[in-house]
Write an enzyme that holds these catalytic residues in place. Structure first.
Site, PDB file in Angstrom:
ATOM      1  N   HIS A 187      27.675  42.473  -3.226  1.00 24.75           N
ATOM      2  CA  HIS A 187      27.749  41.703  -1.987  1.00 24.75           C
ATOM      3  C   HIS A 187      26.674  40.634  -2.023  1.00 24.75           C
ATOM      4  CE1 HIS A 187      28.367  40.766   2.219  1.00 24.75           C
ATOM      5  NE2 HIS A 187      27.051  40.733   2.346  1.00 24.75           N
ATOM      6  N   ASP A 196      33.036  46.158  13.833  1.00 23.47           N
ATOM      7  CA  ASP A 196      32.174  45.065  13.393  1.00 23.47           C
ATOM      8  C   ASP A 196      32.768  43.707  13.776  1.00 23.47           C
ATOM      9  OD1 ASP A 196      29.985  43.772  11.888  1.00 23.47           O
ATOM     10  OD2 ASP A 196      31.651  43.065  10.671  1.00 23.47           O
ATOM     11  N   ARG A 236      27.987  38.920  18.963  1.00 19.06           N
ATOM     12  CA  ARG A 236      26.645  38.523  18.505  1.00 19.06           C
ATOM     13  C   ARG A 236      26.578  37.017  18.318  1.00 19.06           C
ATOM     14  NH1 ARG A 236      26.122  41.372  13.163  1.00 19.06           N
ATOM     15  NH2 ARG A 236      24.212  40.184  12.975  1.00 19.06           N
ATOM     16  N   SER A 267      26.370  45.579   9.948  1.00 20.78           N
ATOM     17  CA  SER A 267      27.581  44.774   9.814  1.00 20.78           C
ATOM     18  C   SER A 267      28.017  44.692   8.347  1.00 20.78           C
ATOM     19  CB  SER A 267      27.290  43.385  10.393  1.00 20.78           C
ATOM     20  OG  SER A 267      28.274  42.467  10.053  1.00 20.78           O
ATOM     21  N   LYS A 284      31.275  47.275   6.334  1.00 21.77           N
ATOM     22  CA  LYS A 284      32.435  46.704   5.639  1.00 21.77           C
ATOM     23  C   LYS A 284      32.427  47.094   4.167  1.00 21.77           C
ATOM     24  CE  LYS A 284      31.252  42.844   7.466  1.00 21.77           C
ATOM     25  NZ  LYS A 284      30.963  41.585   8.098  1.00 21.77           N
TER      26      LYS A 284
HETATM   27  N1  URA Z   1      27.267  38.875   7.130  1.00 19.68           N
HETATM   28  C1  URA Z   1      27.858  39.889   7.791  1.00 19.68           C
HETATM   29  O1  URA Z   1      28.871  40.429   7.363  1.00 19.68           O
HETATM   30  N2  URA Z   1      27.308  40.294   8.950  1.00 19.68           N
HETATM   31  C2  URA Z   1      26.194  39.747   9.459  1.00 19.68           C
HETATM   32  O2  URA Z   1      25.746  40.191  10.500  1.00 19.68           O
HETATM   33  C3  URA Z   1      25.582  38.671   8.773  1.00 19.68           C
HETATM   34  C4  URA Z   1      26.142  38.263   7.586  1.00 19.68           C
END
Ligand code: URA
Length: 441
Positions: free
Chosen positions: A81, A160, A167, A182, A186
């Site tokens: 990631h 999320d 947010r 977050s 995922k």
């Molecule tokens: N990327 C994400 O998936 N979530 C965040 O809060 C910030 C960057």
């Protein structure tokens, strides 16, 4: 059980929330008993008072459990990631490298966020490439070819998706525990046994400085370990764009060229390092030195390119794009910006370049905007390079009707976005730090 009001007040006063309280709050938000007002208040309390790693774990788990999760039997299932950057196309290079070395890569990636580009938007430059495979087909691609790439779906961590949009409009994005929950909710849904986390810092990244990047890396690592995952965190420089191209078609072209062995040094080096991390975490090499060797061999032998071809074919993309770059959508004209000074390139503001790409239509100004894959930038000089007055700094790919915006971009670039100094200055390293932590899985 405490009421939503009491839970908000508890966090407002800086107290620790229990797993039951966090689950209760998130589940009732999902079934709409708790409204956006109360959720926004809790998010702001978290933003101001923080969450402990244990609370962040509970928050992540509740978001993860709000959707479907994949599971794989093998330990060699590893993903990467990136916290996002400008010109970052490493995924298209490292996925096939790792896959060629026996790692299974189930990548669920995002679309563009703010000034940073999105992996899913980029890969769609290859006509026909489906990024919305259902989870069953996605998993079968991973099992058949060792790699598959899809976008975020409503099935994955739906909490999320809802919380992220809230947010976004309540000033609560920049919270390390919320970012961690977050990202991890995922990623964990992919069911991998380990993750390489590329945490970027600098003008083109979400984390502007090294201090905040270190904090985020440490938080991601802690949560990964609490989920028993093997985690490698890499802190890398994102103060200038990665590689020589920025823009959707241009970045996929550059990734393919890199898979053919003609990539720029920074992109090749970072892709090899991250792929090596995946190979090491997945148990296909006993140390990083061997893992790097394997990764490089997969690249130079052409095996990684073949894996990329298999993925494109499996996901319905036109494989002719890999050999005939004229098929990519490109803007009809271009303008080259020339240096007004001699010296050395001191800095290229990656964040500003990301915003210029949006101004050209290569990013979204409003939710749902269509992305123009054919616009972008080709950098002829990077930080540390020598320049003479009149040398080409970069070429802007744009449409004839965009002369006005191109003139503005050109002025910004010459005035402030690319700085030239008389002396060659010390460059920050591409990779600042790498750390591995083994979970129990
Ligand atoms: N990327 C994400 O998936 N979530 C965040 O809060 C910030 C960057």
């Amino acid at each position: 059980m405490k009421t939503p009001y009491e839970i908000i007040a508890k966090k407002r006063d800086g107290k620790k929330l229990t797993q039951v309280e966090i689950e209760y709050f998130l589940n009732n938000f999902l079934n709409k008993k708790i409204g956006e007002g109360q959720m926004a208040a809790l998010l702001m309390a978290i933003y101001l008072k923080g969450l402990t790693p244990q609370e962040t774990f509970f928050f992540t788990k509740a978001m993860l459990d709000s959707g479907k999760n994949l599971s794989f039997k093998k330990k060699s299932v590893i993903d990467k990631h990136s916290t996002g950057g400008v010109g970052d196309k490493t995924s298209f290079v490292l996925m096939p490298i790792a896959a060629a070395c026996g790692i299974q890569v189930p990548m669920i990636a995002g679309r563009a966020l703010g000034h940073t580009g999105g992996t899913i938007d980029k890969i769609e430059s290859i006509k026909g490439f489906k990024t919305n495979l259902n989870l069953k087909k996605f998993q079968s691609g991973v099992l058949k070819n060792n790699l598959a790439l899809i976008g975020q779906t409503k099935e994955i961590a739906p909490a999320d998706g809802l919380i992220y949009s809230l947010r976004d409009v309540t000033g609560t994005i920049e919270s390390i525990p919320l970012i961690t929950a977050s990202i991890m909710s995922k990623k964990l849904a992919e069911g991998a046994s380990g993750y390489v986390m590329d945490v970027k810092y600098g003008s083109g990244a979400f984390m502007p400085d090294l201090k905040s990047a270190k904090e985020l890396a440490s938080s991601l690592e802690k949560i990964g370990i609490l989920f028993n995952k093997n985690i490698m965190t890499v802190i890398s420089d994102m103060s200038q764009p990665l590689g020589n191209y920025v823009g959707h078609s241009l970045e996929i072209f550059e990734a393919i060229e890199t898979l053919k062995g003609h990539g720029p040094k920074d992109l090749t080096d970072l892709s090899i390092e991250l792929a090596a991390g995946m190979i090491y975490l997945g148990g296909k090499a006993k140390d990083m030195t061997l893992a790097r060797k394997k990764a490089l061999k997969a690249l130079t032998s052409g095996k990684a390119l073949e894996k990329f071809r298999e993925m494109v074919k499996f996901q319905g993309g036109n494989i002719k794009f890999l050999d005939d770059y004229r098929l990519f959508e490109m803007a009809e004209t271009n303008t080259t910006v020339k240096s007004r000074k001699s010296g050395f390139v001191k800095s290229i503001n990656a964040g500003a370049i990301g915003l210029h790409l949006i101004a050209l239509g290569g990013g979204r100004k409003f939710l749902g905007d269509k992305i123009d894959h054919g616009v972008g930038f080709h950098f002829h000089k990077k930080v540390g390079d020598k320049v003479k007055k009149g040398d080409s700094l970069l070429t802007i790919f744009h449409h004839n009707k965009q002369r006005q915006v191109v003139t503005e971009i050109e002025q910004d670039i010459l005035k402030k976005d690319i700085k030239i100094s008389s002396k060659k200055e010390n460059q920050s390293p591409l990779i600042y730090k790498r750390k591995v932590k083994w979970g129990r899985s």
